[in-house]
Motif scaffolding. Structure first.
Motif, PDB file in Angstrom:
ATOM      1  N   UNK A   1       0.206  -1.192  -0.319  1.00 26.20           N
ATOM      2  CA  UNK A   1      -0.206   0.249   0.148  1.00 26.20           C
ATOM      3  C   UNK A   1       0.914   0.917   0.071  1.00 26.20           C
ATOM      4  N   UNK A   2       0.011   2.405   0.135  1.00 21.72           N
ATOM      5  CA  UNK A   2       0.808   3.339   0.095  1.00 21.72           C
ATOM      6  C   UNK A   2       1.815   3.829   0.968  1.00 21.72           C
ATOM      7  N   UNK A   3       1.460   3.051   2.212  1.00 20.32           N
ATOM      8  CA  UNK A   3       2.457   3.518   3.432  1.00 20.32           C
ATOM      9  C   UNK A   3       3.561   1.936   3.130  1.00 20.32           C
ATOM     10  N   UNK A   4       4.007   1.739   2.492  1.00 20.03           N
ATOM     11  CA  UNK A   4       4.865   0.486   2.187  1.00 20.03           C
ATOM     12  C   UNK A   4       4.724  -0.523   3.197  1.00 20.03           C
ATOM     13  N   UNK A   5       3.678  -1.431   3.740  1.00 14.76           N
ATOM     14  CA  UNK A   5       3.387  -2.055   4.093  1.00 14.76           C
ATOM     15  C   UNK A   5       2.585  -3.550   3.018  1.00 14.76           C
TER      16      UNK A   5
END
Length: 583
Positions: free
Chosen positions: A176-180
């Motif tokens: 996702x956009x949070x790198x998770x």
């Protein structure tokens, strides 16, 4: 005079005794133990029928994915959440879960497991078999995901069926956009046309299948020509958006799969209301399409047909559409074409609205031909054609400044035309099909509009050349428990598949009967498909007041039903389809 007596007098007056004097026997399709409601789609000359079911009993629930989605944290109204997490559902909890999943799926949720609203079955009057469309089997199991909606629409026999289907929804791992690490549940495209041949589903791609495009199959003839419509082009803007998804710099932190999904369909929140929009579809050109198959289901040819006008300038970049709804054994298809006009219509029971101009059209030999005189009608649409080249459909006219649809029958060879009266003057009448005996069936407004209530429809039969239509309810037994509200199709044996209203005990999604606080059964109105079979030894009955088949009494009694017929039918086929516009 009772309505059955009136019908008998009308039949004598029109001289159609040989066609209509026999009563019809009513048989429900054998799917009442499969789903709460079902909606007829077609009947062919072998007696094979297709129906789409709604609120299917005991649907598959992926409990592991349901738990991963956070459902059990989000929903606090379950009776027994501990058992539910183990896949053991009370009737109430099962219903809550199903309602939640279908509601969220309808709004494009990417978090929760997808559960289709409708699936289709092929049947006679004895048994029924699932038509899964383009759904796939659960890995390692002999059951379908039940995530892909499938609407089977026409058949040659039980072995050759055409229709439209979603592609199944799958769990896709993303960052996702949070790198998770995360996941989304998505489908790979819009509604698809398909043919099921000997149990094998074959996707019928549209002429331009960018991101799988969009297509629907409506009818098939004995030469395996399939009529429908599909995407033939897309605007430069949507192509650039899709290309941007493959560019890491343009896409940024958005996952590729999510970016492509958003180019096809996405959620939109406006004023606190969530809805779905379809960038790919509204940026497309949709045209009538004829797919030619061989007996094995292999695609031999795909031909698209133009509109009745050639879009130019800004019109060429706007959404334009044409659709084929039926094809006869002469290879002639009929349907509708958008025009370059817009108009304002005051629809029955509605407000003034801007609508696209539409005209009934014929598609043959690579050419599109406008069918009727446009000056006589605000709009028109052709829906069915037989092998004698009789076409039926409806025209939209505006008596008393209110737009209504009226039945027409038109012969391509002789140019004869008929516009029969409905059940009363200016009563809206819409056909669905015509057989090779020149008999048309459909639905017609049974009573004038009453303020605050949708008008009731009854199923009708009409023989081309007669002055009036006949209420099919007047041709069934007085003790029939079914109120016929719409006739969907008729084969050359004059067998009819129709939708009927019937009152039944309310049930949970697991089939259990719902009881009120006093332990009494709640009753609800349901729409179910029935087969009408001619009875050559029957006679038109005169019903006494209070009989189950007394149409006047039934109409009055059912006006206060738990669910209106129009609302139930609007859920399927007469109004917006939950995810992709069907017509």
């Amino acid at each position: 005079m009772k309505l059955k007596q009136l019908a008998a007098a009308m039949i004598m007056a029109t001289g159609s005794v040989s066609t209509l004097a026999a009563t019809y026997d009513v048989t429900p399709l054998p799917v009442t133990d499969i789903a709460k409601s079902n909606f007829g789609k077609s009947i062919d000359n072998t007696g094979t029928m297709l129906t789409a079911v709604s609120q299917e009993f005991n649907p598959r629930i992926d409990v592991a994915l349901l738990s991963e989605s956070g459902f059990f944290d989000a929903v606090s109204t379950l009776e027994n959440p501990e058992d539910a997490q183990q896949g053991i559902f009370t009737s109430v909890d099962y219903q809550i879960i199903v309602n939640f999943l279908q509601s969220n799926n309808n709004l494009g949720s990417t978090a929760y497991p997808a559960l289709a609203d409708f699936r289709s079955y092929v049947t006679d009057t004895v048994d029924a078999e699932l038509v899964p469309g383009l759904d796939t089997l659960v890995e390692g199991q002999d059951i379908y995901t039940q995530s892909a909606e499938s609407i089977a629409r026409d058949s040659i026999s039980r072995d050759f069926i055409v229709g439209s289907s979603e592609l199944p929804f799958n769990r896709v791992s993303i960052v996702n956009e949070d790198g998770e690490d995360d996941y989304i549940i998505i489908s790979e495209g819009l509604e698809q046309a398909y043919a099921q041949v000997n149990g094998q589903a074959i996707r019928l791609p549209p002429p331009d299948d960018l991101l799988n495009g969009y297509a629907t199959a409506y009818a098939v003839n004995e030469s395996f020509q399939v009529a429908g419509f599909g995407t033939t082009d897309f605007t430069d803007a949507i192509r650039e958006d899709i290309e941007g998804c493959y560019d890491d710099e343009i896409r940024g932190d958005t996952a590729l799969e999510l970016c492509l999904k958003n180019a096809v369909y996405q959620r939109r929140s406006r004023g606190g209301t969530i809805s779905l929009i379809y960038p790919l579809k509204v940026s497309s050109q949709i045209r009538p399409v004829i797919w030619t198959l061989n007996a094995s289901g292999e695609i031999v040819d795909t031909t698209s047909y133009p509109l009745v006008y050639e879009p130019e300038g800004d019109q060429a970049n706007a959404y334009n559409y044409g659709r084929a709804y039926d094809i006869n054994n002469n290879g002639i298809a009929v349907g509708v074409s958008a025009t370059d006009e817009t108009l304002t219509l005051a629809r029955l029971g509605g407000n003034n609205a801007r609508e696209r101009g539409e005209v009934a059209a014929v598609f043959a030999n690579g050419e599109t031909t406008e069918l009727l005189n446009r000056d006589d009608n605000a709009q028109s649409r052709a829906l069915s054609i037989n092998d004698e080249n009789w076409v039926t459909g409806y025209v939209t006219r505006e008596p008393s400044s209110v737009a209504r649809n009226f039945l027409f029958a038109y012969n391509l060879d002789t140019e004869e035309s008929f516009y029969p009266q409905g059940f009363f003057e200016n009563g809206q009448t819409e056909p669905a099909a015509i057989n090779n005996n020149n008999i048309v069936v459909g639905a017609s407004q049974f009573e004038p509009q009453i303020s605050g209530r949708d008008p009731e429809n009854h199923a009708f039969m009409y023989t081309v050349g007669d002055e009036n239509i006949v209420d099919l309810n007047t041709l069934t037994s007085c003790d029939s428990e079914y109120l016929l509200v719409d006739a969907i199709d008729i084969n050359d044996n004059n067998e009819i598949i129709a939708n009927a209203l019937i009152r039944r005990p309310a049930q949970y999604i697991d089939g259990e009967i719902i009881l009120d606080e006093n332990g009494e059964q709640d009753l609800e109105d349901r729409v179910v498909a029935v087969k009408l079979t001619p009875n050559p030894n029957g006679e038109i009955e005169t019903c006494e007041e209070g009989d189950a088949g007394d149409i006047e009494g039934e109409k009055f009694e059912r006006s206060g039903a738990a669910f209106s017929v129009s609302a139930l039918l609007a859920l399927f086929g007469f109004a917006g389809f939950r995810r992709y516009l069907r017509r």
